[in-house]
Motif scaffolding. Structure first.
Motif, PDB file in Angstrom:
ATOM      1  N   PHE A 187       0.936  -1.198  -0.041  1.00 28.31           N
ATOM      2  CA  PHE A 187       0.042  -0.059  -0.077  1.00 28.31           C
ATOM      3  C   PHE A 187       0.847   1.246  -0.017  1.00 28.31           C
ATOM      4  O   PHE A 187       0.600   2.115  -0.672  1.00 28.31           O
ATOM      5  N   LYS A 191       1.149   4.314  -3.008  1.00 26.19           N
ATOM      6  CA  LYS A 191       1.229   5.955  -2.494  1.00 26.19           C
ATOM      7  C   LYS A 191       2.469   6.627  -3.206  1.00 26.19           C
ATOM      8  O   LYS A 191       2.215   7.539  -3.683  1.00 26.19           O
ATOM      9  N   PHE A 196      -2.771   5.419  -6.979  1.00 20.84           N
ATOM     10  CA  PHE A 196      -4.201   5.514  -6.566  1.00 20.84           C
ATOM     11  C   PHE A 196      -4.966   6.276  -7.499  1.00 20.84           C
ATOM     12  O   PHE A 196      -6.284   6.032  -7.521  1.00 20.84           O
ATOM     13  N   TRP A 199      -6.634   4.184  -9.643  1.00 17.47           N
ATOM     14  CA  TRP A 199      -7.613   3.192  -8.895  1.00 17.47           C
ATOM     15  C   TRP A 199      -8.607   3.940  -8.628  1.00 17.47           C
ATOM     16  O   TRP A 199      -9.789   3.488  -7.682  1.00 17.47           O
ATOM     17  N   VAL A 201      -8.776   6.704  -6.192  1.00 20.43           N
ATOM     18  CA  VAL A 201      -8.721   6.919  -4.958  1.00 20.43           C
ATOM     19  C   VAL A 201      -8.001   8.223  -4.868  1.00 20.43           C
ATOM     20  O   VAL A 201      -6.820   8.598  -5.496  1.00 20.43           O
ATOM     21  N   VAL A 206      -6.989   8.665   0.782  1.00 17.96           N
ATOM     22  CA  VAL A 206      -5.705   7.394   0.928  1.00 17.96           C
ATOM     23  C   VAL A 206      -5.721   6.998   2.313  1.00 17.96           C
ATOM     24  O   VAL A 206      -5.815   5.576   2.160  1.00 17.96           O
ATOM     25  N   THR A 209      -8.814   4.879   2.964  1.00 18.38           N
ATOM     26  CA  THR A 209      -8.776   3.421   2.180  1.00 18.38           C
ATOM     27  C   THR A 209      -7.638   2.580   2.894  1.00 18.38           C
ATOM     28  O   THR A 209      -7.865   1.247   2.750  1.00 18.38           O
TER      29      THR A 209
END
Length: 237
Positions: A187, A191, A196, A199, A201, A206, A209
């Motif tokens: 993850f 970032k 993201f 996707w 996001v 963030v 999520t």
């Protein structure tokens, strides 16, 4: 006619040669610390590749040659930078764990994961330095290796305690630990590598999520009866 005595001339005094000043000892407080902090700021502003001993010296307000009494090479400076970043990372985790509910190892494990994700999200350049093998000599970073080993041991201990208290449905704790590490590390890399937006996001989402992904993982390893304060169970359909 009597001669008049001439006035005596004062003896000439040659100016003494000035004694060369004693060399002043170099003083900059804690120069080593100042250079490390300057290098960390450079990494924040332009990425780890932008860190140089010369620029760190300029930021610290010293001559280009002054740092070499502390760091002979850029690798030496980056090793110290990585150790400082790791120390800050560990401090963040320990502060978070100090607020976690005592006697609930699974909640503490979740707290450790969240602290990891939040620190990585807020300090992407520092996380990049400590998580990548490209920027410093890992073999020479004794403090970083020690801190990292202690964090791994901490996660092992929390999982073992959670299993002993009947909070886990899994018995292969090493697999659980590696899966948890893969989750938070992956993850954090998403970032840093700016995945993201693809996707769907947004930056502001963030952290939320990350928490949801971690809760999904916790749901997968925990027994339904394990109560975890602060945890939001994922609804299964």
């Amino acid at each position: 006619m009597p001669t008049q005595a001439l006035p005596k001339r004062a003896p000439s005094r040659r100016p003494r040669a000035s004694k060369p000043p004693e060399p002043k000892p170099y003083h900059h407080g804690d120069l080593r610390r100042a250079l490390i902090n300057a290098a960390l700021r450079l990494a924040e502003e332009g990425g780890p590749e932008q860190v140089s001993v010369r620029e760190a010296a300029r930021r610290a307000g010293v001559s280009a040659g002054a740092p070499f009494r502390h760091f002979e090479t850029r690798d030496a400076l980056m090793t110290a930078v990585a150790e400082e970043a790791q120390r800050r990372f560990r401090d963040e985790i320990e502060r978070a764990l100090a607020e976690a509910p005592a006697g609930d190892p699974l909640s503490c494990f979740r707290t450790l994961g969240l602290a990891y994700l939040r620190w990585a999200a807020h300090n992407p350049a520092h996380f990049e330095i400590i998580s990548s093998g490209r920027y410093f000599d890992h073999d020479g970073a004794a403090e970083l290796s020690r801190d990292n080993a202690e964090l791994i041991a901490m996660s092992e201990r929390l999982l073992a305690e959670a299993f002993a208290q009947g909070q886990l449905r899994r018995t292969d704790l090493k697999t659980v630990q590696i899966a948890g590490r893969a989750l938070v590390y992956g993850f954090a890399r998403m970032k840093i590598d700016r995945h993201f937006p693809r996707w769907g996001v947004a930056d502001k989402d963030v952290e939320r999520t990350a928490e949801a992904a971690l809760d999904l993982f916790i749901d997968g390893i925990a027994k339904p009866s394990a109560v975890r304060p602060g945890h939001r169970p994922v609804t299964r359909r």
